[in-house]
Write a protein that holds these residues in place. Structure first.
Motif, PDB file in Angstrom:
ATOM      1  N   ALA A 126     -10.509  12.151   4.878  1.00 29.47           N
ATOM      2  CA  ALA A 126     -10.308  11.049   3.674  1.00 29.47           C
ATOM      3  C   ALA A 126      -8.871  10.757   3.616  1.00 29.47           C
ATOM      4  CB  ALA A 126     -11.290  11.615   2.799  1.00 29.47           C
TER       5      ALA A 126
ATOM      6  N   ASP B  53      -6.050   7.878   1.170  1.00 29.87           N
ATOM      7  CA  ASP B  53      -6.118   6.941  -0.058  1.00 29.87           C
ATOM      8  C   ASP B  53      -6.373   5.451   0.691  1.00 29.87           C
ATOM      9  OD1 ASP B  53      -5.610   8.749  -1.910  1.00 29.87           O
ATOM     10  OD2 ASP B  53      -3.547   8.600  -1.943  1.00 29.87           O
ATOM     11  N   HIS B  54      -5.673   5.593   1.966  1.00 29.24           N
ATOM     12  CA  HIS B  54      -5.621   4.299   2.818  1.00 29.24           C
ATOM     13  C   HIS B  54      -5.560   4.703   4.211  1.00 29.24           C
ATOM     14  CE1 HIS B  54      -5.270  -0.125   3.343  1.00 29.24           C
ATOM     15  NE2 HIS B  54      -4.436   0.128   4.380  1.00 29.24           N
TER      16      HIS B  54
ATOM     17  N   GLN C 215       0.872  -1.302   0.020  1.00 32.38           N
ATOM     18  CA  GLN C 215      -0.048   0.055   0.082  1.00 32.38           C
ATOM     19  C   GLN C 215       0.977   1.237   0.024  1.00 32.38           C
ATOM     20  OE1 GLN C 215      -3.197   0.643  -0.320  1.00 32.38           O
ATOM     21  NE2 GLN C 215      -3.734  -1.621  -0.113  1.00 32.38           N
TER      22      GLN C 215
ATOM     23  N   ASN D 245     -12.308   4.773   3.056  1.00 30.57           N
ATOM     24  CA  ASN D 245     -11.344   5.639   2.836  1.00 30.57           C
ATOM     25  C   ASN D 245     -11.679   6.858   3.507  1.00 30.57           C
ATOM     26  OD1 ASN D 245     -11.240   4.145  -0.102  1.00 30.57           O
ATOM     27  ND2 ASN D 245      -9.348   4.831   0.813  1.00 30.57           N
ATOM     28  N   THR D 246     -12.710   6.818   4.523  1.00 32.58           N
ATOM     29  CA  THR D 246     -13.170   8.086   5.243  1.00 32.58           C
ATOM     30  C   THR D 246     -13.970   7.807   6.538  1.00 32.58           C
ATOM     31  OG1 THR D 246     -14.110   8.742   2.870  1.00 32.58           O
ATOM     32  CG2 THR D 246     -14.692  10.380   4.656  1.00 32.58           C
TER      33      THR D 246
ATOM     34  N   ILE E 162       0.063   4.759  -2.573  1.00 27.28           N
ATOM     35  CA  ILE E 162      -0.754   5.904  -2.051  1.00 27.28           C
ATOM     36  C   ILE E 162       0.112   6.982  -1.826  1.00 27.28           C
ATOM     37  CG2 ILE E 162      -2.382   4.071  -1.152  1.00 27.28           C
ATOM     38  CD1 ILE E 162      -0.937   4.677   1.753  1.00 27.28           C
TER      39      ILE E 162
END
Ligand code: FAD
Length: 399
Positions: free
Chosen positions: A225, A227-228, A138, A214-215, A142
């Motif tokens: 929020a 990306d990960h 990840q 994501n949020t 990201i």
């Protein structure tokens, strides 16, 4: 009746605590059968590198292995891959229906990450080698990472993420990161490390709910929020499989000061799955430290074999964050006074080189050091003596 050495031992859980118990038993010359029950496919591996070297890529994941097949063969251990599902008197049940008869059972099943209500599937946690591999992948993909929780593991992941060029936000419910372990004064120093590294630190902010993977929505109604998202809010002992056994369960299996777990005969428990009776704290305590698992293994093996048990050293844990090694010795949680022992960090000066002392009734019972390993070691004897002093006084009052 003298001590009866068991003909065979079943160790449930093949992490650090389980493996070290096996090594200690053999190290003392134990020649009975040993079965090691392992829920994970991998051979025993070490967890501290997962949030450090494995995540930054300075180690290949394989380097976290604690042993190889040859070492296990040398130890004369039968490894059973599978999950223990229950524990009876002199027996352990496995998920394939096998019942292992045993003269001594060692519970070493560790812990699993705490999960928040409504936590979506796409949100990460970090406990296993597989988790570390996934998170590393990840980080390479990201731009932004949101970490829920501001403890040691969160700080280490933030360190690796920043090094990978990821923009990191950490949301922590308390006023300072790592303050559960270190208290607010030293926690404030950790907060400075986060901010100096460019991490956006949102303290005093609790998560109300996940909007999606994501949020998150904070208690204030604000939405964040990324990306990960990684949730790193502590761990819970992996002891559900013991429901229905007679073992006492609190924050993990409640064990005596040598790891023995009455009322069942021939049962010991250690490591992250357990709270041992801690005389200086006068309560059960779950340490969740690498060194505690190793020290407890020496204690458990000696007790199983009826040997003199070693004296447990004060709890010790370290964490590598933002280029500094933080080291903690003793029990900061029982202190009534926090004092500077070295460096200027508590007065707003540089964090590096600071050593913070924790006193109870005037006795030193804990030390936290920020990038000052040589100074830190110098306080060890005083912590041992201080802990002994408060334990003796409390004992006299009780008697
Ligand atoms: C990412 C990370 C970083 C860390 N960094 C540090 C650090 O810097 N310093 C430090 O002091 N400590 C650190 N720790 C803590 C340290 O790693 C633990 O205290 C230690 O791993 C505890 O060992 P354990 O054997 O009790 O538990 P574990 O390592 O969790 O091993 C338990 C094993 O039992 C297995 N198991 C569970 N249930 C069953 C079942 N029913 N049947 C069969 N097997 C089962 C599990 O799958 C697991 O393999 C870190 C932990 C993590 C997760």
């Amino acid at each position: 009746m003298g001590h009866v050495i068991p003909d065979d031992v079943v160790v449930v859980g093949a992490g650090l605590a389980g493996l070290r118990t096996v090594e200690q038993l053999r190290g003392h010359g134990y020649r009975g059968g040993i079965t090691l029950v392992s829920k994970e496919e991998e051979l025993p591996y070490d967890r501290p590198p997962l949030s450090k070297q494995v995540l930054t890529g300075s180690w290949e994941p394989e380097r976290a292995a604690l042993c190889d097949r040859a070492a296990l063969a040398e130890l004369g251990v039968e490894v059973r891959t599978g999950e223990a599902t229950g524990l009876g008197v002199w027996s352990v049940m496995l998920d394939d229906g096998t019942v292992l008869r045993t003269g001594a059972t060692v519970v070493a099943t560790g812990a699993v990450p705490r999960v928040l209500p409504g936590q979506p599937d796409g949100v990460s946690t970090l406990r296993t080698l597989g988790d570390a591999r996934n998170l590393k992948e990840q980080l390479a993909q990201i731009d932004t990472l949101l970490i829920v929780g501001g403890g040691f593991i969160a700080a280490e992941v933030a360190t690796a993420a920043v090094a990978a060029g990821v923009d990191v936000t950490v949301v922590e419910a308390l006023e300072h990161p790592c303050s559960r372990a270190l208290g607010p004064q030293a926690g404030e120093l950790v907060g400075r490390l986060f901010r100096d590294a460019g991490v956006t630190l949102r303290t005093g902010s609790a998560i109300a709910r996940f909007v999606d993977a994501n949020t998150v929505e904070l208690d204030s109604g604000e939405k964040l929020a990324a990306d990960h998202i990684l949730v790193s809010v502590g761990s819970v002992p992996d002891v559900d499989w013991l429901a229905g056994s007679e073992l006492p369960i609190g924050d993990g299996v409640l064990a005596g000061g040598t790891g023995r777990v009455p009322p069942l005969p021939g049962v010991w428990a250690l490591g992250d799955a357990t709270s041992w009776w801690d005389q200086p704290r006068r309560r059960y305590a779950r340490n969740e430290h690498w060194t505690s698992a190793s020290d407890q293994a020496a204690m458990v093996a000696a007790d199983i074999l009826g040997l003199d048990t070693p004296t447990l050293a004060p709890p010790y844990v370290w964490s590598d964050q933002f280029g500094l090694k933080i080291q903690v010795l003793g029990r900061p949680d029982i202190a009534d006074e926090v004092v500077p022992l070295a460096g200027e960090g508590l007065d707003g000066g540089p964090v590096k080189g600071t050593v913070v002392g924790y006193r109870k009734d005037g006795h030193l019972v804990g030390v936290v050091s920020f990038g000052a390993p040589a100074r830190f070691v110098g306080f060890r004897d005083e912590v041992v003596a201080g802990t002994k002093a408060i334990t003796t006084v409390a004992q006299e009052i009780e008697d």
